[in-house]
Write an enzyme that holds these catalytic residues in place. Structure first.
Site, PDB file in Angstrom:
ATOM      1  N   CYS A  77      -0.987  59.871 -58.993  1.00  0.00           N
ATOM      2  CA  CYS A  77      -0.917  59.019 -58.594  1.00  0.00           C
ATOM      3  C   CYS A  77      -0.825  58.770 -56.334  1.00  0.00           C
ATOM      4  O   CYS A  77      -0.353  57.863 -55.849  1.00  0.00           O
ATOM      5  CB  CYS A  77       0.827  58.452 -58.646  1.00  0.00           C
ATOM      6  SG  CYS A  77       0.653  58.239 -60.042  1.00  0.00           S
ATOM      7  N   GLU A  84      -6.647  57.567 -61.197  1.00  0.00           N
ATOM      8  CA  GLU A  84      -6.420  58.803 -62.650  1.00  0.00           C
ATOM      9  C   GLU A  84      -7.296  57.528 -63.139  1.00  0.00           C
ATOM     10  O   GLU A  84      -6.816  58.444 -64.343  1.00  0.00           O
ATOM     11  CB  GLU A  84      -5.755  59.202 -62.832  1.00  0.00           C
ATOM     12  CG  GLU A  84      -4.602  57.907 -62.209  1.00  0.00           C
ATOM     13  CD  GLU A  84      -3.139  59.301 -62.548  1.00  0.00           C
ATOM     14  OE1 GLU A  84      -2.621  59.121 -63.381  1.00  0.00           O
ATOM     15  OE2 GLU A  84      -1.855  58.231 -61.699  1.00  0.00           O
ATOM     16  N   HIS A  87       6.520  55.756 -54.082  1.00  0.00           N
ATOM     17  CA  HIS A  87       5.714  55.704 -55.151  1.00  0.00           C
ATOM     18  C   HIS A  87       6.485  55.362 -56.535  1.00  0.00           C
ATOM     19  O   HIS A  87       8.256  56.028 -56.557  1.00  0.00           O
ATOM     20  CB  HIS A  87       4.918  57.451 -55.456  1.00  0.00           C
ATOM     21  CG  HIS A  87       4.751  57.171 -56.744  1.00  0.00           C
ATOM     22  ND1 HIS A  87       3.645  55.501 -57.749  1.00  0.00           N
ATOM     23  CD2 HIS A  87       5.166  57.828 -58.454  1.00  0.00           C
ATOM     24  CE1 HIS A  87       3.608  56.153 -58.618  1.00  0.00           C
ATOM     25  NE2 HIS A  87       4.675  57.117 -59.006  1.00  0.00           N
TER      26      HIS A  87
HETATM   27  N1  CAA Z   1      21.600  50.692 -69.934  1.00  0.00           N
HETATM   28  C1  CAA Z   1      22.077  50.642 -68.945  1.00  0.00           C
HETATM   29  N2  CAA Z   1      21.437  51.628 -69.017  1.00  0.00           N
HETATM   30  C2  CAA Z   1      20.512  52.613 -69.791  1.00  0.00           C
HETATM   31  C3  CAA Z   1      20.827  51.744 -70.954  1.00  0.00           C
HETATM   32  C4  CAA Z   1      22.077  50.987 -70.883  1.00  0.00           C
HETATM   33  N3  CAA Z   1      22.281  50.626 -72.609  1.00  0.00           N
HETATM   34  N4  CAA Z   1      20.006  53.095 -72.240  1.00  0.00           N
HETATM   35  C5  CAA Z   1      19.882  54.123 -71.103  1.00  0.00           C
HETATM   36  N5  CAA Z   1      20.077  53.722 -69.751  1.00  0.00           N
HETATM   37  C6  CAA Z   1      19.388  54.723 -69.029  1.00  0.00           C
HETATM   38  C7  CAA Z   1      19.963  55.422 -68.626  1.00  0.00           C
HETATM   39  O1  CAA Z   1      21.399  56.247 -68.304  1.00  0.00           O
HETATM   40  C8  CAA Z   1      19.080  55.801 -67.747  1.00  0.00           C
HETATM   41  O2  CAA Z   1      19.781  56.450 -66.877  1.00  0.00           O
HETATM   42  P1  CAA Z   1      19.338  57.242 -65.499  1.00  0.00           P
HETATM   43  O3  CAA Z   1      18.089  57.828 -65.264  1.00  0.00           O
HETATM   44  O4  CAA Z   1      19.937  57.404 -64.899  1.00  0.00           O
HETATM   45  O5  CAA Z   1      20.644  58.878 -66.252  1.00  0.00           O
HETATM   46  C9  CAA Z   1      17.947  55.697 -67.702  1.00  0.00           C
HETATM   47  O6  CAA Z   1      18.341  54.332 -68.125  1.00  0.00           O
HETATM   48  C10 CAA Z   1      16.374  56.120 -68.926  1.00  0.00           C
HETATM   49  O7  CAA Z   1      17.333  56.724 -70.183  1.00  0.00           O
HETATM   50  P2  CAA Z   1      16.465  58.039 -70.557  1.00  0.00           P
HETATM   51  O8  CAA Z   1      16.219  59.150 -69.754  1.00  0.00           O
HETATM   52  O9  CAA Z   1      17.278  57.490 -71.598  1.00  0.00           O
HETATM   53  O10 CAA Z   1      14.563  57.272 -70.813  1.00  0.00           O
HETATM   54  P3  CAA Z   1      14.005  58.003 -71.801  1.00  0.00           P
HETATM   55  O11 CAA Z   1      14.351  59.253 -72.261  1.00  0.00           O
HETATM   56  O12 CAA Z   1      13.448  56.413 -72.883  1.00  0.00           O
HETATM   57  O13 CAA Z   1      12.506  58.083 -70.960  1.00  0.00           O
HETATM   58  C11 CAA Z   1      11.605  58.070 -68.716  1.00  0.00           C
HETATM   59  C12 CAA Z   1      13.054  57.671 -69.314  1.00  0.00           C
HETATM   60  C13 CAA Z   1      11.575  60.067 -68.321  1.00  0.00           C
HETATM   61  C14 CAA Z   1      11.204  57.817 -67.441  1.00  0.00           C
HETATM   62  C15 CAA Z   1      10.006  57.882 -69.779  1.00  0.00           C
HETATM   63  O14 CAA Z   1      10.268  56.682 -69.748  1.00  0.00           O
HETATM   64  C16 CAA Z   1       8.890  58.264 -69.559  1.00  0.00           C
HETATM   65  O15 CAA Z   1       8.170  59.974 -69.784  1.00  0.00           O
HETATM   66  N6  CAA Z   1       8.208  58.153 -67.881  1.00  0.00           N
HETATM   67  C17 CAA Z   1       6.728  58.397 -68.201  1.00  0.00           C
HETATM   68  C18 CAA Z   1       6.476  59.168 -67.094  1.00  0.00           C
HETATM   69  C19 CAA Z   1       7.583  58.814 -65.972  1.00  0.00           C
HETATM   70  O16 CAA Z   1       7.082  57.896 -64.866  1.00  0.00           O
HETATM   71  N7  CAA Z   1       7.759  60.028 -64.988  1.00  0.00           N
HETATM   72  C20 CAA Z   1       8.205  59.548 -63.406  1.00  0.00           C
HETATM   73  C21 CAA Z   1       7.896  60.847 -62.938  1.00  0.00           C
HETATM   74  S1  CAA Z   1       6.368  61.022 -62.628  1.00  0.00           S
HETATM   75  C22 CAA Z   1       5.463  59.778 -61.523  1.00  0.00           C
HETATM   76  O17 CAA Z   1       5.472  59.838 -60.482  1.00  0.00           O
HETATM   77  C23 CAA Z   1       4.228  60.131 -61.419  1.00  0.00           C
HETATM   78  C24 CAA Z   1       3.694  59.271 -62.267  1.00  0.00           C
HETATM   79  O18 CAA Z   1       3.568  57.991 -61.908  1.00  0.00           O
HETATM   80  C25 CAA Z   1       3.583  58.999 -63.777  1.00  0.00           C
END
Ligand code: CAA
Length: 406
Positions: A111, A79, A233
């Protein structure tokens, strides 16, 4: 006849940034990145590596002169394509000196592309058992500096040789797949960074997994007890764990512990490299095979592929006798250990460098580029690929007549 993965290779660029340092620079608790997301380091590609060069570099682990001639299908799942018309697979064919009596093309579905390529290659081999196919998953995952997705970036490629009587993994021909148009993650043609509804995408991944797993169980009669390990994945390593945890209650506590143990082995490379999109599932598989000391021939491994947009597929495969001898674990450990660490400001600088988009010529700084295949620049709207072994000649295409470009 058994058909499957005969060889598998890996490449990731030679620079990384430490995600604890990125967390500190962003004012985030590092545990969020290392535990909450499950990532330690992230490969950082300079402009000298792209989806084409990374794919070609990944095949160097295994490709022999004989196999170069036997390959009649070359599929690049990506991609991060470098051209809207010409398939990157053709540049890869030329870089690697592959058979020209072959089909070569590129597949895109986020992916999922490499899995589409793998299944297509298996069908090709079923129809032509004496022929082989090369399938690549090669990508650069970019979301932008200081974005929510930044911690889930990465870059790398996996190359797989698909053949009859495979020496690593035989596919069980039991795929269950599902596709549905959703807006969880996408990258418009004018953008070199992806857009994602992060939490929605995470939930869609799990939803697709649960749906294809339920249908797989229904169609095949298999249960979780039939699997030694599951590979996922891995957009970030916590994602696969979230999916795995949904189905763990279907088995007893001992088997749950065992599946979690193998899951941990499957995420070691991704923790160091980050998301490599199309190659990610196969990076997990490689990590499992090259980290584990307790897998054996005959073990069944389940594989879940997910591509945003979205498409999910679950299938199983069986480890083949002597598979350990076909792996290149030491080479890959060294490749990871030999990467140069970038400070956060250095990473931000590398990340912000862009190839010209207005058609002007560009000469890349290749002084730090150690990989055999790399991009040296752009001239006359054409990418200038180089092979360290062949010096300064264009390694990506045959020389063309000196004619004005329309
Ligand atoms: N200590 C330990 N854990 C902590 C923490 C701390 N101090 N603070 C937060 N966390 C944990 C949270 O509890 C959360 O855990 P859970 O998911 O188990 O509840 C985790 O850290 C992540 O926290 P947030 O959800 O608040 O994180 P975020 O809002 O910053 O976003 C994300 C995380 C959505 C993955 C973001 O990084 C993102 O948008 N990534 C790109 C999209 C992606 O990867 N999507 C995956 C599915 S799509 C796919 O698979 C195709 C592809 O390859 C893209």
């Amino acid at each position: 006849m058994k058909i499957g993965i005969d060889q598998i290779g890996l490449f990731t660029p030679g620079q990384y940034v430490d995600l604890v340092e990125v967390a500190q620079a962003r004012g985030v608790d590092p545990n969020k990145f290392t535990i909450g997301i499950g990532q330690d380091r992230q490969s950082v590609p300079g402009l000298t590596q792209d989806a084409v060069t990374m794919a070609a570099n990944a095949a160097l682990d295994f490709l022999t002169a004989e196999e170069r001639d036997q390959v009649e299908l070359i599929i690049l799942g990506t991609e991060s394509g470098v051209d809207n018309s010409k398939a990157g697979a053709l540049y890869v064919q030329h870089l690697l000196g592959l058979n020209q009596w072959s089909r070569a093309f590129e597949i895109k579905e986020a992916c999922y592309g490499a899995t589409a390529g793998l299944q297509m290659a298996a069908d090709f081999v079923a129809a032509h058992p004496d022929k082989k196919a090369l399938v690549f998953g090669s990508d650069i995952a970019r979301y932008g500096l200081a974005t929510g997705g930044e911690v889930t970036q990465g870059a790398g490629a996996v190359a797989m040789l698909i053949s009859a009587n495979p020496r690593i993994l035989a596919l069980n021909n039991d795929s269950v797949y599902r596709s549905q148009s959703i807006q969880d993650f996408w990258r418009p043609v004018y953008s070199d960074i992806a857009f994602a509804r992060g939490h929605y995408s995470t939930n869609q991944y799990i939803d697709f997994f649960q749906k294809v797993w339920a249908k797989y169980r229904e169609e095949t009669g298999h249960t979780l007890d039939d699997f030694k390990a599951l590979c996922f994945h891995l957009p970030y390593t916590k994602q696969g764990l979230k999916a795995l945890r949904k189905i763990l209650p279907e088995t007893n506590v001992d088997h749950q512990q065992s599946l979690l143990h193998y899951y941990d082995e499957s995420i070691q490379y991704t923790r160091q490299i980050g998301n490599i999109y199309t190659g990610s599932l196969y990076l997990g598989l490689l990590s499992l095979l090259e980290t584990s000391t307790s897998l054996a021939a005959g073990d069944t491994i389940g594989l879940f592929s997910y591509g945003s947009g979205a498409e999910g597929e679950f299938y199983s495969a069986e480890l083949q006798p002597g598979f350990e001898e076909q792996l290149h674990g030491e080479t890959h450990q060294q490749m990871l250990a030999n990467r140069r660490q970038l400070s956060v400001p250095e990473y931000e600088k590398v990340f912000s460098e862009e190839l010209p988009t207005d058609g002007s010529a560009y000469k890349a700084d290749t002084s730090n580029e150690k990989a055999r295949f790399y991009l040296a620049g752009i001239k006359n709207h054409e990418r200038q690929y180089r092979d360290h072994l062949r010096g300064n000649e264009d390694a990506g295409a045959e020389s063309a007549p000196d004619e004005p470009i329309a």
